[in-house]
Design an enzyme around this catalytic site. Sequence first.
Site, PDB file in Angstrom:
ATOM      1  N   LYS A  18       5.537  49.077   0.688  1.00 44.68           N
ATOM      2  CA  LYS A  18       4.184  48.571   0.921  1.00 44.68           C
ATOM      3  C   LYS A  18       4.133  47.139   0.399  1.00 44.68           C
ATOM      4  O   LYS A  18       4.708  46.824  -0.660  1.00 44.68           O
ATOM      5  CB  LYS A  18       3.191  49.462   0.170  1.00 44.68           C
TER       6      LYS A  18
ATOM      7  N   SER B  29      -4.690  53.167   2.191  1.00 42.66           N
ATOM      8  CA  SER B  29      -4.260  51.832   2.543  1.00 42.66           C
ATOM      9  C   SER B  29      -2.769  51.698   2.829  1.00 42.66           C
ATOM     10  O   SER B  29      -2.333  50.694   3.371  1.00 42.66           O
ATOM     11  CB  SER B  29      -4.632  50.875   1.413  1.00 42.66           C
TER      12      SER B  29
ATOM     13  N   SER C  92      -4.587  56.432  -1.304  1.00 41.23           N
ATOM     14  CA  SER C  92      -3.904  55.524  -0.378  1.00 41.23           C
ATOM     15  C   SER C  92      -2.479  55.909  -0.004  1.00 41.23           C
ATOM     16  O   SER C  92      -1.898  55.298   0.882  1.00 41.23           O
ATOM     17  CB  SER C  92      -3.905  54.102  -0.941  1.00 41.23           C
TER      18      SER C  92
END
Lengths: 496, 478
Positions: free
Chosen positions: A79, A154, A178
């Site tokens: 990420k 996310s 997330s």
Amino acid sequence: MSPSTPSALDLATSVRSGERTAIDIVEESLAAIEALNPKLRAFLKVDGNGARQRAEELDAARQAGETLGPLAGVPIALKDNLCTRGLETTCGSRILEGYRPPYDATVVERLRGAGAVIVGKTNLDEFAMGSSTENSAFGPTSNPWDASRVPGGSSGGSAAAVAAGLVPVALGSDTGGSIRQPASLCGVVGLKPSYGRISRFGLVAFGSSLDQIGPLTSTVAEAAALFSVLAGPDPRDGTCDERPAPDSLAALEKRDVSRLRIGVPRAAFGAGVEASVTAACRASLDALSARGARLIDLDLDWSDLAIPTYYLVATSEASSNLARYDGVRYGSRAAGHEDLIGMITASRGAGFGPEVKRRILLGTYALSAGYYDAYYRKATQARALMGRQFAAAFEQVDVIATPTSPTPAFPIGEKSEDPLQMYLCDVFSVPANLVGLPGLSVPCGASADGLPIGLQLMARRFDETTLLQAGACLEDARPEPLGLPPIHRLAKGGAR
Amino acid sequence: MSWECVIGLEVHVQLRTKTKLFCGCRTTFGASPNSQTCPVCAGHPGVLPVLNRGAVDLALRAGLALDCSMASVTKFDRKNYFYADLPKGYQISQFDLPINGPGHLDIVTESGPRRIGITRAHLEEDAGKLIHADASGVSHVDLNRAGTPLLEIVSDPDLRQPEEAFAYLKTLKQVLQYLDVSDCNMEEGSLRCDANVSVRPMGQEALGTKTEIKNLNSFKNVQKALEYERARQIEALESGGTIRQETRLWDDAASRTRVMRVKEGADDYRYFPEPDVPPLTIASERIERLRADLPELPVQVRARLARDYSLGEYEVEVLADSRALVTFYESVVSHGGSPKEAINWVLNDVRRLLNEGDGRLEELKLSSESLAGLLKLVASDRVSTQAARKAFEQMASSGRSAEEVVQELGLEQISDRGALSDQVAAVVAAQAKIVEQYRGGKVKALDALMGMVMRETRGKANPQLVRELLVEQLGEPG
């Protein structure tokens, strides 16, 4: 495991034994990314050269007789809020466009040490603030199961990348769901470890008392293997716990569904949850029960506390954490301003997107003189109360099960204009962050439209072993694997 | 109407750690800009602070010496504000659970001893520095100082006179130096002071509106600024005006304070607990260990100097001003220097050297052992006091021992009775006229003869002995 994606564990075994080369595996991953990423937009940055170089080093090391690590040759995506030395790390924000960290996150060092090969950085809601990856300054990511839908967020880029088979495993971060929510919406496994289990050094902070790094994988076994590599004390993170990482992968062998006591909060299967989600979660719990697990109804109901508490704590901490993006030392700086405050204001005004600004404002307000007691202090008290409620529940049960998300993947654009609706997506996932518990989302079925549905399991703090064992029991019990996501079938044919 | 002045001081001292409060960067003063920085103290994305335990010990040590109540649990908080020298956009400080709670400091003023309350003494990190150097109007940021550990010592509003503030600062500095928790060097910024001051009619309970004075770069200036501010406030009130709550800067050149900014309500720093640094539990064993390690404090040292070396009050006061000088003095004595001689040399000659240099004893080439050697040469009459001063300068510049320098410069005096006797006889024989004058009753003629002997020996003769021999050979005058 989706049949198109060999398990990270099998890949590592084949590289260690010399059956396959790391460069061969990495080239496959890079080719898949090249074919599918234009449609998915899961990756913000692909580091082909770095990945090939690392793979060749690993192959050379094996040739030279060295023993390779447990993730030897495994391509992995990170990420883009995890700092990678010299490799652009943007957090999905204009304000960090072009920012190359001067250091590696602890998890990056540990992955490299274990032989993993970092192939690129994945898309996310700006600064991890969102539940759909639509808040990325660089555009949304698509769900591999339906490109018109969100992958969740996310860590949507990481979830989509694993679901589409671009990489076998990826890392995400989880402040209020997330990792787990996009795992659920993309049909993969997502683990948020206990707070303090994995060093946060190098994870760009959103809500410091909530943030945790964790893996997104196809199987619980892969999640366990990554967890063992990543967990353990780190002198660079004062909140990281001292206890050493357990060998969770080996512990999976000892799972015993008949000893498992699963707490089922009645409130989590009631109003506000889509029928398909309730049905899939119920079915998987019944399957576990059929194999001998005990289901115990719980009165635990956090629906009134969790969301307000979470959005006070997370936004308050975020308002402070994001103060460093001032255009003074790095990142983007607005031009043409004579005085300091003018420059800072303009840089932040231009650099942050609307959701980030909204949260900074909320947090600034909650911490302001005269409001602190009513908001932040209350939230701290609510957090402590929830901790006591969970502790009481864990006296009777080993894990607690809920849907991960109240709905399957929703269409891109559906909730982006309604922040409150978006925030409600997090109702089942935020308690684990507020209380510091480990949480795991495991695919448990699909909606009538073929959209994946995940079941969330939570365990006592630092008891990831039981959590992962329970997750593996669910994999054993669930009706059938989901198979290949449509985007993969389509593009794979085209790419060959 | 007669007015009473109320003063409270906020003193920031830099703790003497090798590394910063939350990262491993050095804290050396004067390094080239941004050479002592890392991603942590430069506030890069993703970094985390890790508390320096050494700084915690130093803070507790200071707290013990100030009789502060010690928290068993202390925590850190974020103080949020934007400024270019503040890399994270917040300062890690302590808000509601400071490491050191209420304590006190005893000072001596002209009107007698006074006990000044300490509100708190908490840990925090320093900010960086802005350099507005060149004509281009560009400002530069130096983050070497960012993250340096500070102890903020806040006094109660107990001080009533500007000279009390001076005495408080002097005493506080002395205590902190004795503890070796800070070098308290105002020029290098390792001690900084802000003053809060207000006035009220004598006998009134309620405090007047205060102003805060910054930019105070010496203790003398603190006193001067407070005197100025007291007069300014009294004058304003007596002429029917009011005092505005504001921050004022001391303008040293103009010897006055000027408005820096007006406070409209309290600043809102949005303090909240620092989530990255867990609350710190301080075991009572740790405090007891630190208490056992506490060095002698100035009060104790002064008493001992007077007792053990029979030093006078003035000598004790001047010597004890610097713990390092006390150590130096005691070392000279322990190496055989006489306490009485040693104090003169230390207070005059050694202090002069310090004033000429950068004020640091460790920078001196002169060791306490070699000074003791010189004093022994004087005591045994091998070197005259005058020659010893010459030797001292040489020793101070070369770092060589007294013995070596005296040999090299030929400073040893002639105390050989036989040899000097011949020289004296020769002068007496050659200067019949002067001898005559002496014998005729002109006592002063002896000085002339002495001068001649000294000249003959190039000043090396022991003057005491020369006088003795002259008197012996000439007989009584008259």
